[in-house]
Design a protein around this motif. Structure first.
Motif, PDB file in Angstrom:
ATOM      1  N   LYS A 231     -18.657  22.062  44.658  1.00 29.98           N
ATOM      2  CA  LYS A 231     -18.621  20.627  44.917  1.00 29.98           C
ATOM      3  C   LYS A 231     -17.209  20.078  44.975  1.00 29.98           C
ATOM      4  CE  LYS A 231     -22.119  18.198  43.616  1.00 29.98           C
ATOM      5  NZ  LYS A 231     -23.136  17.458  42.863  1.00 29.98           N
ATOM      6  N   LEU A 257     -24.780  14.996  51.280  1.00 32.03           N
ATOM      7  CA  LEU A 257     -24.739  16.415  50.919  1.00 32.03           C
ATOM      8  C   LEU A 257     -26.081  17.081  51.152  1.00 32.03           C
ATOM      9  CD1 LEU A 257     -22.550  16.432  47.682  1.00 32.03           C
ATOM     10  CD2 LEU A 257     -21.914  17.084  49.998  1.00 32.03           C
ATOM     11  N   ASN A 258     -27.013  16.349  51.711  1.00 36.73           N
ATOM     12  CA  ASN A 258     -28.305  16.919  52.097  1.00 36.73           C
ATOM     13  C   ASN A 258     -28.730  16.251  53.412  1.00 36.73           C
ATOM     14  OD1 ASN A 258     -29.370  18.805  49.947  1.00 36.73           O
ATOM     15  ND2 ASN A 258     -28.879  17.021  48.688  1.00 36.73           N
ATOM     16  N   GLU A 276     -27.279  21.079  49.429  1.00 36.92           N
ATOM     17  CA  GLU A 276     -26.780  21.358  48.080  1.00 36.92           C
ATOM     18  C   GLU A 276     -27.887  22.028  47.268  1.00 36.92           C
ATOM     19  OE1 GLU A 276     -25.965  17.894  45.879  1.00 36.92           O
ATOM     20  OE2 GLU A 276     -24.884  18.912  44.273  1.00 36.92           O
ATOM     21  N   SER A 278     -28.766  23.333  43.451  1.00 42.29           N
ATOM     22  CA  SER A 278     -28.282  22.840  42.155  1.00 42.29           C
ATOM     23  C   SER A 278     -27.987  23.937  41.142  1.00 42.29           C
ATOM     24  CB  SER A 278     -29.309  21.869  41.564  1.00 42.29           C
ATOM     25  OG  SER A 278     -30.560  22.529  41.416  1.00 42.29           O
ATOM     26  N   GLN A 281     -24.520  24.821  41.706  1.00 41.66           N
ATOM     27  CA  GLN A 281     -23.688  23.683  42.149  1.00 41.66           C
ATOM     28  C   GLN A 281     -22.916  24.028  43.415  1.00 41.66           C
ATOM     29  OE1 GLN A 281     -23.675  20.569  40.319  1.00 41.66           O
ATOM     30  NE2 GLN A 281     -25.466  21.661  39.553  1.00 41.66           N
ATOM     31  N   VAL A 283     -22.699  24.191  47.715  1.00 37.14           N
ATOM     32  CA  VAL A 283     -23.089  23.437  48.916  1.00 37.14           C
ATOM     33  C   VAL A 283     -23.021  24.399  50.100  1.00 37.14           C
ATOM     34  CG1 VAL A 283     -22.573  21.499  50.447  1.00 37.14           C
ATOM     35  CG2 VAL A 283     -22.215  21.269  47.980  1.00 37.14           C
TER      36      VAL A 283
END
Length: 602
Positions: A231, A257-258, A276, A278, A281, A283
């Motif tokens: 990120k 980011l999506n 992204e 999770s 973390q 991308v």
């Protein structure tokens, strides 16, 4: 000045050929251009939208596979606890001699080679274990830059990671494998579960081929770029290996980011899709230039434009040719009209087509021919009219007529018949004035009757009882019109032939309005009857034929009946004119037919 320029630019002031060309452009070129552009724009937009909706789902699936692979990799250090011998070696703090140390290194290295390098994961490039100033390692490729002196963490320090795993990027360590194979490194502390002490740190280098295989299974387009970054923008994986470990400088400009968005940050527009995931973390980014998305569409567009230009060129040439072909005869017609306006009727528009222009040309030629014929006809009528007027004038100034009239006047003077003198002078003067008046070819019937009455009155005074006449108009002759001098030649013939062969002659003139069988309309009919010697039948037929055959023929200078008939026929048509009937020895009737002409028709 501006107003004049705007006035000249008005469409209605354009030439006809320009109007046709402009109309063709407005109705064909512009709509087709707009339709082509809108179709291309909509198709391109649809491709971008479809890819923009598809790529995030693809990235989500690819990210899930990568996470699954990463979970397996992250758990690899746990395999070390499967061997009690290895744990025992790691718990050992001291060696009596170097031989024991080398023996332990061999055992650990052999175990790591058999467990990790020859295990189920073929992407493991090497395994490194640092424990109490001991360095164990087993790798597939020769390496450099990694040892006790170049560790990413101080050797022997306890890190409070609580069993967590750290991912190290190649630019964070000096480790390099032969061929600069891209990799990531998993670092994890090895704890002794019996006393919770740190036994060492394990480093597992894993090449990124597994990420590349996952992404390539989804994306076959070589022109697209795929990368994984954290990120903060640090790139863990990139289809361009040179960018691994670098920073994506544009990450702070990503609106989302999506999802997908269009980026113009570089020189070329790109469609960027990001997802992204999770757990780590990370991308995942997919970027492709828009020009490659619309590559086939652009090819179709270019072919369409080429075909459109060819079509427009051909149709424009045809349109211009057609416009010129249509307007050229009209221009020629316009030029000939100017000649006609100048009085030159000897023109002929030679257009043989059967379209509207050909019809217009034939109508023009017919109009010019008719006008020319009418002019010639009127010219001929004028000549005939002048001949009639000249004849009437000659009759009145005929030496015999004038002599006899003046002699009669002289005798009346000698006899003191002043009233008769005044009457004859008045009649003679009115006849001369009527003959010399030249205002119109038509006069009222009343004026014509007055003229012939004056003539007959003078003859009556001269010949007394040998000449009798009666004029009986049965209609109102004050408002109806007739050509001049149509009665005098008739009565003159009647007097001449009547007095030559008979002692006297009686002339009766009637004027009426009757239905004409020839014209189908009401006509004015003059009937002049006399009781003279009449005309033999053969002579009568000859005279009638002569009048009918020469009614429209110019050049005949003969006056009298034929003159009257010719003028009437030329002015009003062949349905009108003079008809001659006679019984030899009984008398003659001359019938004159003219159309009903009122003052409003002049």
């Amino acid at each position: 000045m501006i107003f004049k320029m705007l006035k000249r630019l008005r469409f209605r002031n354009y030439r006809l050929s320009s109007k046709l060309i402009v109309t063709y452009i407005i109705l064909t070129v512009i709509p087709m251009s707009l339709m082509g552009y809108i179709s291309y724009w909509q198709y391109t937009k649809s491709i971008q939208e479809q890819l923009g909706e598809y790529m995030p789902r693809f990235l989500e699936q690819a990210g899930a596979n990568i996470e699954k692979q990463m979970n397996e990799i992250v758990n690899l250090p746990e395999l070390l606890y499967n061997s009690n011998d290895i744990i025992a070696i790691l718990r050992r703090d001291h060696y009596q001699n170097q031989s024991d140390l080398l023996k332990d290194q061999f055992v650990v290295n052999s175990y790591m080679a058999s467990t990790y390098l020859n295990g189920s994961n073929p992407n493991v490039l090497g395994v490194f274990l640092i424990s109490k100033n001991r360095f164990f390692h087993s790798t597939r490729l020769n390496f450099s830059g990694f040892g006790l002196d170049t560790l990413p963490v101080p050797s022997g320090n306890d890190l409070d990671w609580q069993g967590k795993t750290k991912i190290i990027l190649p630019n964070e360590v000096h480790l390099k494998f032969d061929g600069n194979v891209p990799y990531i490194m998993i670092m994890k502390q090895i704890q002794d579960f019996d006393n919770r002490k740190n036994m060492g740190t394990m480093f597992i280098a894993v090449r990124l081929k597994f990420i590349d295989e996952i992404l390539r299974n989804f994306e076959k387009e070589d022109k697209a770029a795929l990368w994984i970054m954290n990120k903060t923008g640090k790139i863990l994986y990139h289809t361009d290996n040179n960018k691994i470990g670098s920073i994506d400088q544009e990450i702070n400009q990503y609106p989302i980011l999506n999802g997908s968005f269009r980026s113009n940050a570089t020189d070329e527009s790109r469609l960027v899709s990001v997802k992204e995931f999770s757990q780590y973390q990370w991308v995942l980014v997919h970027s492709i230039p828009l020009k490659y998305l619309t590559e086939r569409t652009d090819l179709v567009r270019n072919i369409t434009i080429l075909m459109f230009l060819i079509f427009i060129t051909i149709t424009s040439i045809i349109s211009i040719f057609f416009a010129l072909k249509v307007t050229r005869p009209i221009k020629k017609l316009s030029g000939l009209m100017k000649y006609v306006e100048m009085g030159n009727f000897q023109v002929d528009l030679k257009i043989r087509s059967r379209d509207e222009v050909g019809m217009l040309a034939r109508s023009f030629n017919s109009m010019v021919a008719t006008t020319r014929e009418l002019i010639e006809k009127n010219y001929y009528i004028e000549i005939k009219q002048k001949e009639a007027e000249l004849y009437a004038l000659q009759s009145q100034i005929n030496p015999h007529f004038m002599y006899n009239t003046l002699e009669t006047i002289g005798m009346a003077v000698e006899e003191g018949e002043t009233g008769l003198v005044v009457e004859m002078v008045t009649l003679l003067g009115r006849m001369l004035r009527f003959s010399l008046s030249n205002k119109s070819k038509l006069v009222t019937i009343d004026e014509e009757v007055q003229h012939v009455r004056d003539y007959l009155t003078i003859q009556k005074i001269r010949f007394e009882d040998r000449v009798n006449f009666m004029i009986d108009p049965k209609i109102d002759i004050h408002l109806l019109y007739t050509p001049k001098f149509i009665l005098q030649p008739i009565v003159e013939n009647a007097i001449k032939h009547g007095l030559e062969l008979r002692k006297g002659v009686h002339i009766q003139i009637s004027i009426n309005q009757e239905f004409g069988a020839g014209s189908g309309k009401q006509e004015i009919v003059f009937r002049i009857r006399d009781d003279g010697p009449g005309i033999p039948a053969d002579k009568l037929a000859e005279l009638n034929d002569l009048m009918r055959s020469e009614a429209f023929v110019a050049g005949d200078s003969g006056l009298g009946l034929r003159n009257v008939h010719a003028r009437i026929a030329l002015m009003f048509g062949a349905d009108f004119g003079v008809q001659l009937d006679s019984l030899y020895g009984k008398g003659t009737e001359v019938i004159i037919r003219i159309p009903v002409y009122g003052g409003e028709q002049l």
